[in-house]
Scaffold this active site. Structure first.
Site: not given
Length: 280
Positions: A11, A13, A44, A261
């Site tokens: 995954s 971010e 975020t 991640h």
């Protein structure tokens, strides 16, 4: 998702861009990383006004990929009514995953808000929305910078998980043993949900060192010394960083980590070099 997911369970971010150029860079990174069929993307969160709005806009941009997109949601400095409205907006927009955080106190705000800790935020989301959202929380294998010791930090982490979180994503680290030690301590406190390692590619040593010092992430001395020796040679830094982080990721996967991640910094190339090196 209609597409099959990446066999490694990766995954990614992103952060909300502040300029048109940054938005174009985000779209390019999104498309390159979506092609790897990740489990999800996260975006975020920054508390307060314009930053929060940029987060929602970025969630929309990232979500156009068709990949599940989880906004960060911070409780510090916010009232329950604000959070309730935001949860309702996300539900209306088809968002069904969140990363629930305490967050940092916004500058210029006097009130800490009605919810002081992430476990309270998780409980509030469950009270308000039931099981609609899949909730991830943060974990700190090397201990949260404000925690008095690791034992206390793991206890706080367990409270978040027991409040109704579905998974955790860790702060980045460069020592696999720190992650496995943290997981063992969490399991001893009854945490049985996935704890996904957070991974930071090494691209710029100066920025990495500054950020690591601020957030409490340890860069082992041997890595610091090697990076320092490269000076401004960004190519050498990148090659060494890819080698180090690839080895870390493989150790984590081989040791049973439930996925990875990546903190992309809105760049796809450094992440993909690592992902493409890994074996399922």
């Amino acid at each position: 998702m209609t597409r099959s997911q990446h066999p490694l369970g990766v995954s990614f971010e992103f952060f909300p861009p502040g300029t048109a150029v940054g938005r174009d860079r985000l779209v390019q990174a999104r498309d390159a990383l979506a092609a790897r069929q990740p489990r999800f993307f996260s975006v975020t969160y920054g508390a307060g006004g314009s930053t929060q709005q940029r987060t929602r806009e970025a969630v929309g941009v990232v979500g156009e990929s068709g990949i599940t997109t989880a906004p960060h949601l911070s409780c510090i400095g916010s009232e329950k009514a604000q959070l309730r409205d935001l949860l309702a907006q996300y539900r209306e927009e088809g968002i069904d995953s969140l990363v629930a955080l305490r967050g940092d106190m916004p500058s210029g705000m006097a009130s800490i808000g009605e919810l002081r800790y992430a476990n309270e935020l998780v409980a509030f989301i469950r009270e308000e929305t039931g099981d609609h959202f899949e909730i991830a929380v943060a974990a700190y294998p090397e201990s949260h910078p404000q925690a008095p010791n690791l034992d206390r930090d793991v206890e706080n982490f367990a409270r978040k998980m027991h409040a109704g979180a579905d998974m955790a994503i860790t702060q980045y680290f460069f020592t696999a043993e720190a992650y496995f030690h943290f997981v063992d301590k969490a399991r001893a406190l009854g945490v049985d949900k996935p704890i996904i390692p957070g991974i930071m590619p090494i691209v710029n040593y100066t920025k990495l060192a500054r950020f690591s010092d601020a957030c409490g992430a340890e860069i082992p001395r041997w890595i610091r010394k090697q990076l320092e020796s490269y000076g401004d040679d960004s190519e050498a830094i990148g090659e060494f960083g890819t080698e180090v982080v690839t080895r870390l990721c493989q150790q984590l996967l081989d040791g049973g980590a439930p996925g990875l991640h990546f903190y992309t910094l809105n760049q796809s190339a450094p992440v993909l070099k690592i992902v493409d090196n890994l074996k399922a």
